[in-house]
Design an enzyme around this catalytic site. Structure first.
Site, PDB file in Angstrom:
ATOM      1  N   GLY A  46       0.902  -1.162   0.001  1.00 51.18           N
ATOM      2  CA  GLY A  46       0.126  -0.102  -0.002  1.00 51.18           C
ATOM      3  C   GLY A  46       0.918   1.206   0.090  1.00 51.18           C
ATOM      4  O   GLY A  46       2.132   1.227   0.356  1.00 51.18           O
ATOM      5  N   GLN A  51       3.082   9.851   1.022  1.00 52.60           N
ATOM      6  CA  GLN A  51       4.468   9.319   1.159  1.00 52.60           C
ATOM      7  C   GLN A  51       5.208   9.442  -0.028  1.00 52.60           C
ATOM      8  O   GLN A  51       6.693   9.041  -0.250  1.00 52.60           O
ATOM      9  CB  GLN A  51       4.099   7.738   1.282  1.00 52.60           C
ATOM     10  N   CYS A  93       6.425  -0.096   7.510  1.00 50.45           N
ATOM     11  CA  CYS A  93       6.141   0.993   6.649  1.00 50.45           C
ATOM     12  C   CYS A  93       7.210   1.304   5.593  1.00 50.45           C
ATOM     13  O   CYS A  93       8.176   1.551   5.905  1.00 50.45           O
ATOM     14  CB  CYS A  93       5.587   2.135   7.488  1.00 50.45           C
ATOM     15  N   LEU A  94       6.726   1.682   4.369  1.00 48.36           N
ATOM     16  CA  LEU A  94       7.992   2.087   3.375  1.00 48.36           C
ATOM     17  C   LEU A  94       8.604   3.289   3.740  1.00 48.36           C
ATOM     18  O   LEU A  94       9.589   3.802   3.569  1.00 48.36           O
ATOM     19  CB  LEU A  94       7.415   2.423   1.996  1.00 48.36           C
ATOM     20  N   HIS A 135      -3.957   1.425   7.908  1.00 49.62           N
ATOM     21  CA  HIS A 135      -2.459   2.061   7.765  1.00 49.62           C
ATOM     22  C   HIS A 135      -2.473   3.313   6.826  1.00 49.62           C
ATOM     23  O   HIS A 135      -1.815   4.576   6.997  1.00 49.62           O
ATOM     24  CB  HIS A 135      -1.651   1.043   7.394  1.00 49.62           C
ATOM     25  N   GLU A 136      -3.027   3.197   5.649  1.00 49.61           N
ATOM     26  CA  GLU A 136      -2.862   4.034   4.572  1.00 49.61           C
ATOM     27  C   GLU A 136      -3.664   5.311   4.974  1.00 49.61           C
ATOM     28  O   GLU A 136      -3.446   6.321   4.689  1.00 49.61           O
ATOM     29  CB  GLU A 136      -3.245   3.607   3.175  1.00 49.61           C
ATOM     30  N   HIS A 139      -2.029   7.530   7.223  1.00 46.69           N
ATOM     31  CA  HIS A 139      -0.984   8.636   6.458  1.00 46.69           C
ATOM     32  C   HIS A 139      -1.638   9.823   6.074  1.00 46.69           C
ATOM     33  O   HIS A 139      -0.942  10.722   6.098  1.00 46.69           O
ATOM     34  CB  HIS A 139      -0.497   8.015   5.305  1.00 46.69           C
TER      35      HIS A 139
END
Ligand code: NI
Length: 171
Positions: A46, A51, A93-94, A135-136, A139
């Site tokens: 995702g 991000q 997480c990226l 999670h997304e 963000h």
């Protein structure tokens, strides 16, 4: 399409509350394509627009492609409309590479938003997809997995990551 730079903690854009998407135009379609390519290249399941440095309410997800059951989702202006009991699970997480932390999330969710063509969309999810959606959407509120930790662990981990960043910068 292009692979975009993934912003990492402590980048300021990750702390900002993202603004709703108002125009579904060609520029947005290009951003969506680039985000999808960036997510697969990372690889990640995702990605949220902040991000890649764009403070807009837009997320892409594909929780199944790693095990061959690909189901790509693009959601514009996603809203969590239903939640369930909280369960604990490990999450990465990226934007916080190299760290996995335990995060409490709703076991099931319903999410409402628009698809990439502006058509209303509503999905119910459980398991990994439910977790990834939360999670997304976090963000878009400027919330990282680090912020979901208790205060003691959060400060410890933030300090450790900032130290890692300094060491990286010296290399
Ligand atoms: Ni993330």
């Amino acid at each position: 399409m292009a692979i975009l730079e993934i912003r990492k903690f402590p980048d300021e854009v990750l702390k900002r509350k993202a603004l709703p998407v108002e125009d579904i135009n060609g520029g947005l379609q290009k951003l969506i394509d680039d985000m999808i390519e960036t997510m697969y290249a990372a690889p990640g399941i995702g990605l949220a627009a902040p991000q890649v440095g764009v403070s807009k309410r837009l997320i892409v997800l594909d929780v199944g492609y790693k095990d061959g059951s690909s189901s790509l989702l693009t959601i514009i202006n996603p809203e969590l409309i239903l939640t369930d009991e909280l369960i604990d699970s490990e999450e990465g997480c990226l934007s916080v590479p190299g760290h996995v932390v335990n995060v409490k999330r709703s076991a099931r969710v319903a999410v409402r938003g628009l698809d990439r063509n502006g058509k209303p969309l509503e999905i119910e999810a459980e398991g990994l997809l439910a977790r990834a959606l939360q999670h997304e959407i976090d963000h878009l509120e400027g919330i990282l997995i680090l912020d979901r930790l208790g205060p003691f662990r959060r400060e410890l981990l933030k300090k450790r990551i900032l130290k890692e960043r300094r060491l990286e910068a010296q290399r």
